[in-house]
Write an enzyme that holds these catalytic residues in place. Structure first.
Site, PDB file in Angstrom:
ATOM      1  CG  HIS A  57      10.448  63.710  89.241  1.00 40.96           C
ATOM      2  ND1 HIS A  57      10.083  64.988  88.891  1.00 40.96           N
ATOM      3  CD2 HIS A  57      10.010  62.917  88.230  1.00 40.96           C
ATOM      4  CE1 HIS A  57       9.437  64.964  87.732  1.00 40.96           C
ATOM      5  NE2 HIS A  57       9.386  63.728  87.305  1.00 40.96           N
ATOM      6  CB  CYS A 106      10.792  64.748  84.321  1.00 47.51           C
ATOM      7  SG  CYS A 106       9.823  63.345  83.718  1.00 47.51           S
TER       8      CYS A 106
HETATM    9  N1  GLN Z   1       4.679  64.366  80.616  1.00 42.52           N
HETATM   10  C1  GLN Z   1       5.941  63.765  80.492  1.00 42.52           C
HETATM   11  C2  GLN Z   1       5.922  62.263  80.307  1.00 42.52           C
HETATM   12  O1  GLN Z   1       5.021  61.580  80.756  1.00 42.52           O
HETATM   13  C3  GLN Z   1       6.792  64.181  81.670  1.00 42.52           C
HETATM   14  C4  GLN Z   1       6.394  63.589  83.014  1.00 42.52           C
HETATM   15  C5  GLN Z   1       7.207  64.098  84.139  1.00 42.52           C
HETATM   16  O2  GLN Z   1       7.667  65.247  84.164  1.00 42.52           O
HETATM   17  N2  GLN Z   1       7.381  63.283  85.182  1.00 42.52           N
HETATM   18  O3  GLN Z   1       6.837  61.765  79.723  1.00 42.52           O
END
Ligand code: GLN
Length: 264
Positions: free
Chosen positions: A199, A100
């Site tokens: 995740h 992510c």
């Molecule tokens: N900040 C990033 C987004 O919102 C990654 C979020 C995350 O790692 N779940 O796209």
């Protein structure tokens, strides 16, 4: 003691306190446990901002998790400083799992929710862009097909990733948004580097993916014969996989049913 008994791997977890959304650090635990069950020793080093670590020292697997834009901004300059060494490592078949926010920063660029550009380290030929706080985030359970089998996980990202021409995806979305909710692609893969929005943590419930990372790391360090992994009793991991699969597919089915009811 045979040769294979002495197998040992060094794992580096980048920014374990800042990029640990939804317990991504659990990926390291899955690697350690699956190796321990096979008599493979694993060291795990957390790498924080400013730490004198480089993948040019003996590193077999690099893990990086997700984080909100704020955390990504905090690590970005430090990650840039490590960019050359990480690109060399990836070019030399170094094994990487980037999740992510980490995936976004391992691409070429991430434009955050406020429009600020964060340069990535360009291991993946991909750009990510956040359409801003008024546009819905990509949230929910994901099922994707990787090499003909399911991978499952949970996604929550505002940023949308687009792969440049020639950049291979990690998997194909069956249910969920994946990279951008439009092209049906999930993550990216270059040599032994895997990027994903999943995740979970993703590895405990996807044991085949965990074992692939372990096998790639062993092969790179010791050669192909050392990459053979004894099968483990994966009943609990596969149960978790099945639960996640069920959760993702039943929410898709009920969304389709609601849509159908509206149309009928
Ligand atoms: N900040 C990033 C987004 O919102 C990654 C979020 C995350 O790692 N779940 O796209």
């Amino acid at each position: 003691m045979t040769n294979t008994d002495r197998r040992q791997l060094n794992v580096a977890v980048l920014y374990p306190n800042l990029l640990n959304l939804y317990g991504d650090r659990g990926n390291a635990r899955a690697i350690v446990q699956r190796c321990a069950a096979r008599g493979i020793d694993v060291t795990v080093d957390g790498v924080d901002i400013g730490d004198p670590w480089s993948p040019r020292q003996r590193t077999d697997l690099v893990l990086v998790g997700g984080g909100q834009d704020r955390e990504q901004r905090r690590v970005q300059a430090d990650l840039q400083r490590r960019g050359d060494a990480l690109r060399d490592y990836a070019d030399n078949n170094g094994v990487i799992l980037a999740v992510c926010g980490g995936f976004q920063l391992f691409g070429r660029q991430y434009r955050g929710w406020d429009g600020e550009i964060m340069e990535g380290i360009g291991i993946f030929d991909a750009v990510a862009t956040h359409p801003g706080p008024k546009i819905a985030r990509c949230v929910g359970n994901v099922v994707a097909l990787w090499e003909g089998e399911t991978v499952v996980g949970f996604e929550n990202h505002g940023g949308r990733t687009y792969l440049n021409d020639g950049q291979e995806a990690f998997a194909d979305v069956v249910s969920g948004f994946g990279n951008n909710g439009g092209d049906g692609l999930e993550g990216a893969k270059v040599r032994n580097a895997f990027g994903t929005y999943l995740h979970g943590a993703v590895l405990p419930k996807n044991p085949r993916l965990a074992d692939r990372l372990i096998a790639l790391a062993l092969e790179r360090r010791y050669g192909p014969t050392a990459a053979k992994l004894a099968p483990l009793d994966d009943r609990i991991a596969l149960r978790a996989h099945a639960e996640a699969l069920h959760a993702a597919l039943s929410s898709t089915t009920s969304a389709l049913a609601r849509r159908f009811a509206q149309l009928a």
